[in-house]
Design an enzyme around this catalytic site. Structure first.
Site, PDB file in Angstrom:
ATOM      1  N   GLN A   1      -3.861  -0.403  -2.307  1.00 25.45           N
ATOM      2  CA  GLN A   1      -2.506  -1.053  -2.062  1.00 25.45           C
ATOM      3  C   GLN A   1      -1.678  -0.760  -3.237  1.00 25.45           C
ATOM      4  O   GLN A   1      -1.991  -0.630  -4.238  1.00 25.45           O
ATOM      5  CB  GLN A   1      -2.933  -2.640  -2.085  1.00 25.45           C
ATOM      6  CG  GLN A   1      -1.408  -3.589  -1.813  1.00 25.45           C
ATOM      7  CD  GLN A   1      -1.057  -3.319  -0.404  1.00 25.45           C
ATOM      8  OE1 GLN A   1      -1.614  -3.230   0.471  1.00 25.45           O
ATOM      9  NE2 GLN A   1       0.303  -3.246  -0.351  1.00 25.45           N
TER      10      GLN A   1
ATOM     11  N   ASP B   1      -4.320   5.578   5.468  1.00 23.62           N
ATOM     12  CA  ASP B   1      -2.999   5.670   5.327  1.00 23.62           C
ATOM     13  C   ASP B   1      -2.257   6.876   5.736  1.00 23.62           C
ATOM     14  O   ASP B   1      -1.025   6.884   6.012  1.00 23.62           O
ATOM     15  CB  ASP B   1      -2.594   5.223   3.701  1.00 23.62           C
ATOM     16  CG  ASP B   1      -2.464   3.942   3.545  1.00 23.62           C
ATOM     17  OD1 ASP B   1      -2.121   3.084   4.573  1.00 23.62           O
ATOM     18  OD2 ASP B   1      -2.389   3.200   2.377  1.00 23.62           O
TER      19      ASP B   1
ATOM     20  N   LYS C   1      -4.453  -7.699   6.292  1.00 23.73           N
ATOM     21  CA  LYS C   1      -4.972  -6.551   6.619  1.00 23.73           C
ATOM     22  C   LYS C   1      -6.504  -6.995   6.862  1.00 23.73           C
ATOM     23  O   LYS C   1      -7.230  -6.758   7.918  1.00 23.73           O
ATOM     24  CB  LYS C   1      -5.063  -5.420   5.786  1.00 23.73           C
ATOM     25  CG  LYS C   1      -3.494  -5.005   5.659  1.00 23.73           C
ATOM     26  CD  LYS C   1      -3.247  -3.636   4.528  1.00 23.73           C
ATOM     27  CE  LYS C   1      -1.825  -3.598   4.478  1.00 23.73           C
ATOM     28  NZ  LYS C   1      -1.475  -2.884   3.376  1.00 23.73           N
TER      29      LYS C   1
END
Length: 299
Positions: A96, A119, A52
């Site tokens: 994460q 997210d 990412k």
């Protein structure tokens, strides 16, 4: 043989288009910023975060990465999130998952500023998604939508079966596909571990999305000719190689490829799209927070 939908190709195209959006923000003095936080020593999680961050660098997003020892108190993570919420250079925050057992995952999601929740898992953003007014579409479900579009598999009026009901993929994807909007208007069935006969459902589907986390759950006997199959699963299975494992999807690719109209591979299908849509959400977040209007690819 099925058309193999190349997620790498589609993801690169979206990232290239996003580069132009980043340049327009830069012309207004804005550099999008994404902060990733890792509270794990899991090798796979470390790999995902580094991928990412590399993707951010490639299109001009400023990446910030923070690591917290998995044995540290939960407050270490919550304090870091609080600092990032207040940092004007950070437009998106990604913690994460998974986090250690002593950390309340739902509290983590609620702690992130909804405007920085790229997210799309904060309860406020989930509610907006269900109501048909999404601020940020969750990355993997949005990526699935984009892959369907790339394969000319418009879900409108189609029967779609989503196998899996996770909060990350199954449920938000079902909500996206049922919406009265482009990329939606489908009749959606969600199957899961308590579904009595999954095959009876998938055999009726025009589109099957496998997101159950069970290696090769979907085989050719579970679909009809001409079905579009999207495989979200990424499973490690034992293998006689240097690593001792290989990656397998939730679909028996070689078996299903003979009957499907189109299919995504693992790896190289949905995975690259998840990263591309994370970048998309980060650029959108910068636009919203800084009040700079831009065009985003595929809006």
């Amino acid at each position: 043989m099925a058309h193999v939908i190349d997620g790498n190709e589609v993801g690169v195209r979206i990232q290239n288009e996003l580069s132009a959006s980043v340049e327009r923000l830069s012309d207004s003095g804005v550099t999008p910023g994404l902060a990733t936080v890792l509270m794990s020593d899991d090798g796979a999680s470390e790999t995902y975060v580094s991928m990412k961050q590399r993707a951010c660098e490639q299109i001009g997003i400023e990446g910030y990465h923070y690591e917290i020892g998995p044995d540290e108190p939960a407050d270490e993570l919550f304090d870091r999130i609080g600092e990032l919420n207040e940092d004007p250079s950070v437009h998106g925050i990604l913690v994460q998952m998974p986090v250690p057992d002593h950390v309340d995952e739902q509290r983590v999601l609620r702690r992130i500023d909804p405007l920085k929740d790229v997210d799309g898992f904060h309860p406020e953003n989930v509610g907006r998604l269900v109501a048909g007014d999404p601020r940020y579409k969750p990355c993997t479900p949005h990526g699935v939508q984009r892959l369907l579009a790339a394969a000319d598999a418009d879900p409108a009026g189609k029967d779609v079966v989503v196998v899996g009901r996770s909060n990350i993929v199954g449920k938000p994807l079902a909500n996206l596909l049922v919406q009265k909007a482009d990329g939606g208007n489908a009749t959606v069935t969600v199957c899961h571990s308590r579904t009595d006969d999954i095959a009876a459902k998938t055999l009726e589907a025009d589109i099957v999305v496998a997101a159950a986390g069970v290696p090769e759950l979907i085989d050719a006997e579970m679909i009809t000719d001409g079905t579009t199959v999207i495989d979200v699963g990424v499973n490690r299975v034992d293998a006689d190689n240097e690593k001792g494992y290989e990656l397998a999807g939730d679909v028996d690719f070689e078996d299903v490829e003979e009957k499907a109209e189109a299919i995504t591979p693992v790896p190289g299908g949905v995975g690259p799209m998840t990263i591309a849509m994370l970048l998309y959400n980060t650029v959108k977040a910068a636009s919203l927070q800084e009040g700079v209007a831009i065009e985003l690819p595929g809006q």
